[in-house]
Design an enzyme around this catalytic site. Sequence first.
Site, mmCIF file in Angstrom:
data_model
loop_
_atom_site.group_PDB
_atom_site.id
_atom_site.type_symbol
_atom_site.label_atom_id
_atom_site.label_comp_id
_atom_site.label_asym_id
_atom_site.label_seq_id
_atom_site.Cartn_x
_atom_site.Cartn_y
_atom_site.Cartn_z
ATOM 1 N N ARG A 98 0.815 -1.215 0.000
ATOM 2 C CA ARG A 98 0.000 0.000 0.000
ATOM 3 C C ARG A 98 0.845 1.259 0.000
ATOM 4 O O ARG A 98 0.523 2.240 -0.688
ATOM 5 C CB ARG A 98 -0.956 -0.015 1.202
ATOM 6 C CG ARG A 98 -1.812 1.243 1.380
ATOM 7 C CD ARG A 98 -2.454 1.728 0.098
ATOM 8 N NE ARG A 98 -3.210 0.698 -0.602
ATOM 9 C CZ ARG A 98 -3.601 0.796 -1.864
ATOM 10 N NH1 ARG A 98 -3.269 1.865 -2.584
ATOM 11 N NH2 ARG A 98 -4.281 -0.183 -2.426
ATOM 12 N N LYS A 133 3.002 25.271 -3.119
ATOM 13 C CA LYS A 133 1.775 24.723 -2.546
ATOM 14 C C LYS A 133 1.759 23.211 -2.780
ATOM 15 O O LYS A 133 1.051 22.679 -3.629
ATOM 16 C CB LYS A 133 0.554 25.402 -3.157
ATOM 17 C CG LYS A 133 0.471 26.887 -2.797
ATOM 18 C CD LYS A 133 -0.724 27.558 -3.424
ATOM 19 C CE LYS A 133 -0.755 29.040 -3.072
ATOM 20 N NZ LYS A 133 -1.890 29.748 -3.703
ATOM 21 N N LYS A 165 6.893 39.935 -2.103
ATOM 22 C CA LYS A 165 5.444 39.982 -2.263
ATOM 23 C C LYS A 165 4.870 41.250 -1.637
ATOM 24 O O LYS A 165 5.615 42.080 -1.095
ATOM 25 C CB LYS A 165 4.819 38.738 -1.626
ATOM 26 C CG LYS A 165 5.162 37.437 -2.351
ATOM 27 C CD LYS A 165 4.570 36.251 -1.620
ATOM 28 C CE LYS A 165 4.699 34.973 -2.430
ATOM 29 N NZ LYS A 165 3.729 34.919 -3.535
ATOM 30 N N GLU A 195 6.552 40.459 -7.006
ATOM 31 C CA GLU A 195 5.146 40.255 -7.332
ATOM 32 C C GLU A 195 4.484 41.615 -7.555
ATOM 33 O O GLU A 195 4.583 42.505 -6.704
ATOM 34 C CB GLU A 195 4.466 39.509 -6.184
ATOM 35 C CG GLU A 195 2.981 39.283 -6.353
ATOM 36 C CD GLU A 195 2.383 38.663 -5.108
ATOM 37 O OE1 GLU A 195 2.358 37.417 -5.023
ATOM 38 O OE2 GLU A 195 1.954 39.423 -4.215
ATOM 39 N N ASP A 216 0.542 39.193 -10.828
ATOM 40 C CA ASP A 216 -0.330 38.456 -9.912
ATOM 41 C C ASP A 216 -1.794 38.822 -10.114
ATOM 42 O O ASP A 216 -2.203 39.959 -9.869
ATOM 43 C CB ASP A 216 0.080 38.736 -8.459
ATOM 44 C CG ASP A 216 -0.713 37.902 -7.476
ATOM 45 O OD1 ASP A 216 -0.859 36.695 -7.705
ATOM 46 O OD2 ASP A 216 -1.198 38.473 -6.481
#
Length: 278
Positions: A98, A133, A165, A195, A216
Amino acid sequence: MYDPFLTDRLIDQWLAEDIGGCDLTVQTMIDKDERGAFCMNAREAAIVAGVDVAARVFKRYDPSLEVDVLVADGERVERGAILVAVKGSARSVLTAERTALNIMQRLCGIANETAKYVEAIAGTQARLIDSRKTTPGLRMLEKHAVLCGGGLNHRLGLDGGVMIKDNHIAVCGSIEAAVARARRSLPVLTKLEVECDHLEQVAQALKAGVDVIMLDNMSVSDMRQAVRMVEGRTKVEASGGIRLETIRPIAETGVDYISTSRVTQAAIAVDIGLDEAR
């Protein structure tokens, strides 16, 4: 692109989590001397990612197992393709099964999703890149899966480059001030990206001489205008809310990179099974 030493440390954690005290099923049902031959096979078409990791799971649990990898990462396979063949202690194979399947299903899913986005922007100059992410603990392997699907990696971690940012700009007072602070101690081979939420910031970042300008959540028309403003003097990245159905018009604005978290966060696991070899 992953490190085997670090991967083995992850595998140890995965196996410990899944096994607990012991695999009670095999311990009570299967004789310790019983042997078997099994195959991991694709139950749907897929782009292979993590096949060597899956093989390492079996060998990490029981080094005496005979494990043969029959495909390569990045390879496209059809339904029914045999990916890995495993022989040896039936107890060992079934205990590690598994964990090996889980990681390969996840990584193949990311490779598949990445390939969809890469195909959607084919013929433009834009290259697809990922984001930070990722699943905690799996970043190294998930970013490897993005490469298998034809994408590129953005920063591997916070130490991989300077990304200024909106909150950094707010603390420093302006893009110019933020860039100046960063450059005071920036390693010489490290890139600096800013950004930008609107075209005025693009002009400011361009004046500051940054290496990459991120657009962005801008509209397609503003992205097109930003590319004209830059005139190839630095790289331009589009980011924010990128989806498969919206990526093509963004790529056609002339940006160099398009980053999205969808390839890791929205990827659907590929159906892979382990069956007795015939």
